[in-house]
Write a protein that holds these residues in place. Structure first.
Motif, mmCIF file in Angstrom:
data_model
loop_
_atom_site.group_PDB
_atom_site.id
_atom_site.type_symbol
_atom_site.label_atom_id
_atom_site.label_comp_id
_atom_site.label_asym_id
_atom_site.label_seq_id
_atom_site.Cartn_x
_atom_site.Cartn_y
_atom_site.Cartn_z
ATOM 1 N N ARG A 71 13.926 24.007 -28.971
ATOM 2 C CA ARG A 71 15.157 23.561 -29.628
ATOM 3 C C ARG A 71 15.838 24.765 -30.267
ATOM 4 O O ARG A 71 16.167 24.796 -31.431
ATOM 5 C CB ARG A 71 14.827 22.497 -30.677
ATOM 6 C CG ARG A 71 14.346 21.205 -30.017
ATOM 7 C CD ARG A 71 14.041 20.127 -31.019
ATOM 8 N NE ARG A 71 12.787 20.407 -31.742
ATOM 9 C CZ ARG A 71 12.721 20.674 -33.026
ATOM 10 N NH1 ARG A 71 13.805 20.735 -33.755
ATOM 11 N NH2 ARG A 71 11.560 20.899 -33.595
ATOM 12 N N ALA A 72 15.996 25.771 -29.425
ATOM 13 C CA ALA A 72 16.505 27.046 -29.902
ATOM 14 C C ALA A 72 17.804 26.884 -30.661
ATOM 15 O O ALA A 72 18.705 26.187 -30.245
ATOM 16 C CB ALA A 72 16.710 27.974 -28.721
ATOM 17 N N SER A 73 17.882 27.541 -31.788
ATOM 18 C CA SER A 73 19.054 27.432 -32.630
ATOM 19 C C SER A 73 19.953 28.640 -32.458
ATOM 20 O O SER A 73 20.890 28.825 -33.186
ATOM 21 C CB SER A 73 18.605 27.370 -34.068
ATOM 22 O OG SER A 73 17.819 28.519 -34.325
ATOM 23 N N GLY A 74 19.606 29.479 -31.521
ATOM 24 C CA GLY A 74 20.381 30.702 -31.358
ATOM 25 C C GLY A 74 19.762 31.879 -32.054
ATOM 26 O O GLY A 74 20.154 33.011 -31.843
ATOM 27 N N ILE A 75 18.763 31.602 -32.901
ATOM 28 C CA ILE A 75 18.121 32.699 -33.614
ATOM 29 C C ILE A 75 16.817 33.083 -32.936
ATOM 30 O O ILE A 75 15.955 32.235 -32.699
ATOM 31 C CB ILE A 75 17.809 32.319 -35.076
ATOM 32 C CG1 ILE A 75 19.114 32.025 -35.822
ATOM 33 C CG2 ILE A 75 17.026 33.428 -35.773
ATOM 34 C CD1 ILE A 75 18.901 31.558 -37.236
ATOM 35 N N GLY A 76 16.680 34.362 -32.620
ATOM 36 C CA GLY A 76 15.424 34.853 -32.063
ATOM 37 C C GLY A 76 14.823 35.864 -33.021
ATOM 38 O O GLY A 76 15.498 36.803 -33.443
ATOM 39 N N LEU A 77 13.579 35.639 -33.411
ATOM 40 C CA LEU A 77 12.886 36.599 -34.270
ATOM 41 C C LEU A 77 11.990 37.482 -33.408
ATOM 42 O O LEU A 77 11.421 37.021 -32.422
ATOM 43 C CB LEU A 77 12.020 35.856 -35.287
ATOM 44 C CG LEU A 77 12.764 35.140 -36.417
ATOM 45 C CD1 LEU A 77 11.853 34.111 -37.060
ATOM 46 C CD2 LEU A 77 13.238 36.148 -37.452
ATOM 47 N N ILE A 78 11.910 38.740 -33.794
ATOM 48 C CA ILE A 78 10.984 39.648 -33.116
ATOM 49 C C ILE A 78 10.176 40.357 -34.185
ATOM 50 O O ILE A 78 10.729 40.783 -35.205
ATOM 51 C CB ILE A 78 11.746 40.703 -32.271
ATOM 52 C CG1 ILE A 78 12.539 40.022 -31.141
ATOM 53 C CG2 ILE A 78 10.779 41.733 -31.694
ATOM 54 C CD1 ILE A 78 13.368 40.988 -30.300
ATOM 55 N N ILE A 120 16.119 24.981 -39.828
ATOM 56 C CA ILE A 120 16.523 26.039 -38.903
ATOM 57 C C ILE A 120 15.369 26.304 -37.939
ATOM 58 O O ILE A 120 14.290 26.701 -38.373
ATOM 59 C CB ILE A 120 16.875 27.341 -39.664
ATOM 60 C CG1 ILE A 120 18.069 27.102 -40.575
ATOM 61 C CG2 ILE A 120 17.157 28.474 -38.677
ATOM 62 C CD1 ILE A 120 18.455 28.315 -41.405
ATOM 63 N N GLU A 121 15.618 26.051 -36.683
ATOM 64 C CA GLU A 121 14.581 26.324 -35.685
ATOM 65 C C GLU A 121 14.781 27.716 -35.110
ATOM 66 O O GLU A 121 15.902 28.109 -34.820
ATOM 67 C CB GLU A 121 14.650 25.291 -34.559
ATOM 68 C CG GLU A 121 14.364 23.874 -35.000
ATOM 69 C CD GLU A 121 13.002 23.714 -35.656
ATOM 70 O OE1 GLU A 121 12.058 24.413 -35.237
ATOM 71 O OE2 GLU A 121 12.882 22.914 -36.601
ATOM 72 N N THR A 122 13.700 28.433 -34.974
ATOM 73 C CA THR A 122 13.806 29.791 -34.442
ATOM 74 C C THR A 122 12.878 29.971 -33.253
ATOM 75 O O THR A 122 11.850 29.318 -33.163
ATOM 76 C CB THR A 122 13.384 30.823 -35.508
ATOM 77 O OG1 THR A 122 12.056 30.490 -35.936
ATOM 78 C CG2 THR A 122 14.334 30.819 -36.685
ATOM 79 N N ASP A 123 13.243 30.871 -32.381
ATOM 80 C CA ASP A 123 12.315 31.303 -31.340
ATOM 81 C C ASP A 123 11.713 32.621 -31.800
ATOM 82 O O ASP A 123 12.272 33.293 -32.664
ATOM 83 C CB ASP A 123 13.048 31.506 -30.012
ATOM 84 C CG ASP A 123 13.497 30.174 -29.429
ATOM 85 O OD1 ASP A 123 12.912 29.141 -29.799
ATOM 86 O OD2 ASP A 123 14.451 30.173 -28.621
ATOM 87 N N TYR A 124 10.616 32.964 -31.200
ATOM 88 C CA TYR A 124 9.912 34.133 -31.721
ATOM 89 C C TYR A 124 9.256 34.908 -30.585
ATOM 90 O O TYR A 124 8.586 34.324 -29.729
ATOM 91 C CB TYR A 124 8.856 33.656 -32.723
ATOM 92 C CG TYR A 124 7.949 34.737 -33.289
ATOM 93 C CD1 TYR A 124 8.425 36.024 -33.546
ATOM 94 C CD2 TYR A 124 6.623 34.441 -33.589
ATOM 95 C CE1 TYR A 124 7.583 37.001 -34.071
ATOM 96 C CE2 TYR A 124 5.778 35.410 -34.116
ATOM 97 C CZ TYR A 124 6.266 36.694 -34.349
ATOM 98 O OH TYR A 124 5.432 37.656 -34.871
ATOM 99 N N GLU A 149 21.608 34.326 -29.635
ATOM 100 C CA GLU A 149 22.864 34.804 -30.208
ATOM 101 C C GLU A 149 22.611 35.885 -31.249
ATOM 102 O O GLU A 149 23.369 36.834 -31.371
ATOM 103 C CB GLU A 149 23.606 33.650 -30.892
ATOM 104 C CG GLU A 149 24.324 32.727 -29.930
ATOM 105 C CD GLU A 149 24.682 31.425 -30.627
ATOM 106 O OE1 GLU A 149 25.196 31.483 -31.760
ATOM 107 O OE2 GLU A 149 24.401 30.363 -30.041
ATOM 108 N N ARG A 150 21.569 35.649 -32.038
ATOM 109 C CA ARG A 150 21.252 36.624 -33.077
ATOM 110 C C ARG A 150 19.763 36.938 -33.041
ATOM 111 O O ARG A 150 18.935 36.023 -32.953
ATOM 112 C CB ARG A 150 21.633 36.082 -34.459
ATOM 113 C CG ARG A 150 23.143 35.925 -34.597
ATOM 114 C CD ARG A 150 23.557 35.322 -35.895
ATOM 115 N NE ARG A 150 22.928 34.059 -36.225
ATOM 116 C CZ ARG A 150 23.182 32.899 -35.605
ATOM 117 N NH1 ARG A 150 24.045 32.829 -34.622
ATOM 118 N NH2 ARG A 150 22.569 31.798 -35.988
ATOM 119 N N ILE A 151 19.489 38.212 -33.086
ATOM 120 C CA ILE A 151 18.091 38.658 -33.071
ATOM 121 C C ILE A 151 17.780 39.276 -34.426
ATOM 122 O O ILE A 151 18.552 40.095 -34.941
ATOM 123 C CB ILE A 151 17.886 39.729 -31.973
ATOM 124 C CG1 ILE A 151 18.110 39.147 -30.581
ATOM 125 C CG2 ILE A 151 16.513 40.374 -32.099
ATOM 126 C CD1 ILE A 151 17.007 38.227 -30.092
#
Ligand SMILES: Cc1ncc(C[n+]2csc(CCOP(=O)(O)OP(=O)(O)O)c2C)c(N)n1
Ligand code: SF4
Ligand SMILES: [Mg+2]
Lengths: 670, 346
Positions: free
Chosen positions: A562-569, A591-595, A615-617
């Motif tokens: 359910r990606a919110s556009g935010i990707g964490l690395i 806020i759902e994040t991918d990682y 969209e944003r990393i």
């Protein structure tokens, strides 16, 4: 075949058997799913999802919804942090370990962080134990339960607490006069220790064990577990164990008789630690080296890396003597400096040994010239960097991820290295083994970038699996193979993977010999300044780095779809705070994040697509300049404007709340 | 036409010719002392019939450090970084203790940038034949003074060196080196015998060879010139090497000849000259070097030897076979070992 990561495959979390803090719950997990929790929050706080992100309808200062849900106002069970403030060199380490172990033995997930000064004795030191039934093991900033044993810092320690925190303290310090919104437990430590022993020096050490008894009683630790932990700590020293148990009992009895429980913190037996071990990353790496077949170890002492080789020496001694002769199947040298340490490793690697060294920032700086030699002449070497705070001497006993950029290109000229980035003690173990395989496979120095937090602090883990694969010695030609081939050219790309073949000194038959030089050379290893030879060599080395992309451990990506556009690395020890922060963002802010957790350099294709898909990393790391973010920008090129940094660089291990706050701040500013 | 027996090139005891011990064509200046040393290294290996594949050659950076490329092209060679040959050589020795390791460096390489590594290599008694090609200058960077330049010696431009020289032999003895010799590139007979002794000796064998740089330091005011060395050389003894496989029983007079037995049964035979000198006495060696420092003589020969010393790999009690090629079962402990460790950590 690329090295496999059984330990972490699929599950980016250390607690692979614990139904716990994972965005995607493993099968059989019993707790509430994040989505349900989020829903709850939605109802309470009116978080609204809008196009392109989230609007924050209100602010929540409290911790997780989960906690809110199951918190009984009367008690906070298995979810708080204890801080013990002592004086360096006062023997507090044993007491801290015993307390931590006792909690661990009660089945409660626990982590310990030692904040110590660069000093042998006399300066303040703090040990934080976090018990967390949910399994979060990153540092928690807030202290709930303070044990103030150090007169010098006691005032400041007490002032920094949040209301309702509890304080156990040496009676004579009169800390209860500083604030009236805390719960104070005065204890005459010196007097109690004096009842156990009359010896002045022992008394000081035992006063620390007395606190274990007091705290144990106040927090409902099971005394039997404390006894077991003391016995474990003192192993064969029966006398010492008995004395320490007496000290624990003295504290326990005093608390029972004189201290009325008024705080809300309590420990209760769980079953989340069965079968697990407690170990620090340096010891884990040491074990990895011993089972990875290390044969030559050269090192120079430096905090926080020394314990890696020191622990290894113990294990080598125990497990690596030849059965028939009793002689060592390894050689360890304490070198005269880090320059010599890597020089020896390069010499040994050239002659065919599996050689390693371990160091920290200042040593890495000294290793620059040899790192370039290893890269350019294609010699295997394994270098552990247990990062501490730089530049220069920096904060020698504090943690950071500040060497990444310099290691990635360590040495002059066009140099690029293979880096492994362990996040857990399991990975310290596994990547130590893999580092040797990769170094020999690619005939190049491989850097394992750990840090003080991972290397020197104690972490819970599943027992390490015995390595299944035989070791990979890479492309080494034997006399027989050479005879069949009829010729040998050291630096020719025979297989099209840009990895040449090598031979070891001592190989008979007359075809094996070649000349290694850090100056320009052609495919046959001959001296050459020809422009074309130089370019060919540099291009092949670049292609070899390309080949490595497929061999190094791949990143671990987690997404709940359910990606919110935010990707964490993130990478390394920052991982734990990021995992917890994602949970906070989910339950507190919806806020759902991918990682994506990086595990090596060179990067692979997954990083590129991950950046593209979001969209944003936010790259989370522990240094000032966003070093990994810079490397990522270099790698992905194009639209780097969407890559942002979340940074933590005060020398203390990163915590989830800092990540969450910074992310929200930056999201708000958009 | 069949080759006649007498036309066949001469071979050594393992059937190799002198040419089999050669390397690439030298690129050094014509007449450079370093090339003369290279010739004697080739000769020593040939005479002893050492299998080239059992030899490794290591060096730092400098004209001198280029020379491993010019001998034994059937051996593995490693031209590493400036001043760091000792650490690389240590690594090689640890990885494979069955190899004969020869390191060649310059006086800049050893006595300046690399002096720390030099000191520690000797302190550890790493098995290595350590040859310093000592010309008192940095040849490769075009003639700057090195730390072994004598005080008062002049550069080509006429500048006098104000600083005292570091005497690598003296330093080595101080550090417990078990084989210390000094020689001169213009004295092939002595050099080849010292090299052979060094090949056989266990531990670090240091040979400091005065090796004139014809391009930057061979002028009349230099103390490292051919002329100066010839004029001031004083032999400690006449030295001969008798390999174990060639035990010729020649009569020699106990009073005038000292016989040093090396561990493999070879001998160094030292015929006394002007002075009565015992190279087995460390104090005597120190005294001698102190005296010559003042007199300005170039004393050459075997300055000190302890044929019984234990080398670094023995001190570390390393297995006899090369660590480099130990099989998996010797370098990976069994599963039970890991289980035991894990049990302790529970
Ligand atoms: C780190 C580093 N600094 C400086 C140099 C430049 N350099 C090359 S050779 C050399 C001096 C060599 O002198 P020596 O060892 O006496 O050898 P020679 O040429 O006289 O035989 C120097 C300073 C280098 N290669 N590396
Ligand atoms: S510069 Fe000097 S040391 Fe270098 S090759 Fe020429 S003569 Fe030899
Ligand atoms: Mg020189």
């Amino acid at each position: 075949m690329a090295p496999s990561y059984a330990v972490t495959s699929g599950l980016p979390c250390l607690w692979s058997t614990i139904p716990g803090p994972k965005t995607a719950n493993p099968p059989g997990a019993m707790r509430l799913s994040p989505s349900r929790l989020c829903l709850k929050i939605d109802l309470y706080h009116g978080l609204k999802k809008e196009k392109g992100g989230f609007k924050l309808a209100s602010t929540i200062e409290t911790a997780y919804a989960e906690e809110i849900a199951d918190r009984n106002p009367e008690s906070q069970v298995n979810d708080f942090s204890i801080q013990v403030a002592t004086v360096n060199g006062s023997g507090s380490q044993s007491s801290n370990t015993v307390l931590m172990r006792s909690i661990f033995q009660m089945g409660i997930p626990v982590s310990g962080k030692n904040l110590f000064p660069s000093n042998i004795a006399g300066l303040p030191t703090w040990f934080t134990i976090r018990a967390c039934k949910h399994g979060w093991i990153a540092r928690k900033k807030e202290i709930d339960f303070l044990v103030a044993m150090n007169p010098e810092t006691a005032r400041e320690d007490v002032l920094s607490l949040a209301p309702d925190a509890a304080v156990v303290y040496e009676e004579s310090l009169k800390l209860d006069q500083i604030r009236n919104d805390l719960i104070f437990y005065p204890v005459p430590f010196a007097k109690l220790a004096g009842e156990v022993t009359k010896e002045a020096k022992l008394k000081r050490l035992l006063a620390n064990m007395v606190y274990v008894g007091v705290v144990g009683r106040l927090l409902s630790v099971e005394i039997e577990e404390v006894r077991k932990a003391v016995l474990k700590q003192f192993k064969t020293k029966v006398k010492a164990a008995e004395l320490n148990i007496s000290a624990v009992e003295a504290g326990w009895a005093y608390a029972e008789k004189n201290l009325q429980k008024r705080d809300r913190f309590r420990l209760e037996r769980m079953n989340r630690t069965a079968g697990k071990i407690i170990i620090d990353g340096n010891s884990a790496a040491a074990i990895g080296c011993v089972f990875g077949g290390v044969t030559v170890v050269c090192w120079y002492p430096i905090t926080p890396s020394s314990s890696l080789c020191e622990t290894m020496i113990d294990y080598l001694h125990r497990y690596r003597s030849d059965k028939e002769t009793g002689k060592a199947t390894y050689a360890v040298v304490q070198a005269e400096d880090e320059l010599a340490a890597l020089g020896m490793v390069i010499g040994a690697g050239w002659a065919g040994a599996r050689a390693m060294t371990s160091t920290s920032g200042p040593g890495i700086s000294l290793m620059a010239e040899f790192s370039g030699l290893g890269y350019f002449t294609e010699i295997p070497a394994v270098v552990f960097d247990i990062q501490r705070v730089g530049p220069s001497t920096g904060l020698p006993t504090r943690t950071s991820q500040g060497d990444i950029l310099s290691i990635a290109f360590l040495s002059h000229g066009d140099t690029k290295h293979i880096l492994l980035l362990p996040s857990s003690v399991e990975e310290c173990y596994q990547m130590a083994i893999d580092a040797f395989d990769l170094a020999e496979r690619f005939q190049t120095p491989v850097f394992v970038c750990s840090d003080l937090d991972l290397g020197m602090n104690n972490w819970m883990a599943d027992p390490f699996p015995y390595p299944e694969k035989p070791i990979d010695r890479g492309k080494v030609l034997t006399a027989e193979q050479l005879a069949k081939l009829g010729k040998f050219e050291r630096y020719r790309d025979v297989d099209g993977d840009a990895i040449p073949y090598r031979t070891l000194p001592g190989t008979p038959g007359g075809l094996a010999a070649y000349f290694t030089r850090g100056s320009g050379h052609n495919e046959r290893g001959q001296y050459s300044e020809r422009p074309q030879d130089y370019r060919n060599l540099m291009d092949r080395l670049a292609r070899k780095y390309e080949t490595a992309r497929k061999w190094v451990p791949a990143p671990v990506v987690s997404s709940n779809g359910r990606a919110s556009g935010i990707g964490l690395i993130s990478y390394g020890s920052s991982h734990w705070a990021v995992e917890e922060s994602r949970h906070q963002l989910s339950v507190e802010r919806n806020i759902e994040t991918d990682y994506l957790r990086l595990r090596a350099l060179p990067f692979n294709e997954q990083l590129r697509s991950f950046v593209k898909e979001h969209e944003r990393i936010y790259v989370v790391e522990q240094n000032r300049d966003g070093q990994m973010a810079s490397l990522i920008k270099l790698e992905v090129g194009g639209d780097t404007g969407k890559i942002h940094s979340i940074l933590h660089y005060d020398g203390l291990p990163i915590d989830a709340r800092s990540v969450t706050d910074q992310l929200l701040q930056q999201e708000k500013g958009r | 036409m069949p080759t006649l027996e007498k036309d066949k090139p001469k071979t050594n005891r393992i059937g190799l010719t002198l040419a089999d011990y050669k390397g690439a064509e030298s690129t050094l200046c014509n007449g450079c002392g370093h090339d003369a040393i290279t010739s004697q290294i080739i000769r020593a290996f040939y005479d002893l019939g050492i299998e080239p594949h059992r030899v490794t050659k290591v060096s730092g950076i400098g004209c001198s450090s280029k020379t491993p490329n010019y001998f034994l092209n059937r051996s593995h060679g490693f031209n590493s970084v400036h001043g760091r040959m000792p650490s690389v050589a240590t690594g090689v020795a640890l990885a494979n203790r069955t190899l004969l390791n020869i390191g060649v460096t310059g006086d800049g390489d050893t006595a300046s940038i690399g002096i720390g590594q030099f000191v520690h290599l000797i302190r550890r008694n790493v098995p290595l034949v350590y040859v310093i090609e000592n010309n008192g200058v940095y040849g490769l960077t075009k003639g700057q003074f090195s730390a072994t330049a004598d005080r008062g010696s002049k550069s080509k431009a006429g500048v006098s060196n104000p600083l005292p020289a570091i005497d690598c032999c003296q330093l080595a003895i101080e550090l417990g080196c078990s084989y210390v010799a000094r020689s001169f590139a213009g004295d092939p007979k002595q050099l080849v015998a010292l090299l052979k002794g060094a090949f056989v000796h266990r531990g670090t064998s240091l040979i400091d060879v005065v090796s004139p740089c014809v391009t930057f330091n061979n002028h009349p005011d230099s103390t490292k010139s051919y002329d100066y060395a010839k004029e001031h050389e004083e032999l400690l003894h006449e030295i001969g090497f008798v390999p174990y496989f060639e035990q010729v029983t020649v009569d020699y007079d106990e009073g005038t000849t000292q016989d040093v037995r090396l561990h493999d049964g070879s001998h160094l035979r030292l015929k006394k000259l002007h002075r009565d000198y015992d190279p087995m006495s460390r104090q005597g060696a120190m005294r001698l070097l102190e005296e010559t420092r003042e007199s300005g003589e170039l004393l050459t020969g075997l300055i000190y030897i302890d044929p019984t010393s234990a080398d670094f790999t023995s001190l570390l009690n390393v297995v006899d076979e090369p660590l480099a090629t130990l099989p998996l079962e010797k370098v990976r402990p069994p599963k039970e070992a890991l289980n035991e460790i894990m049990e302790e950590l529970r």
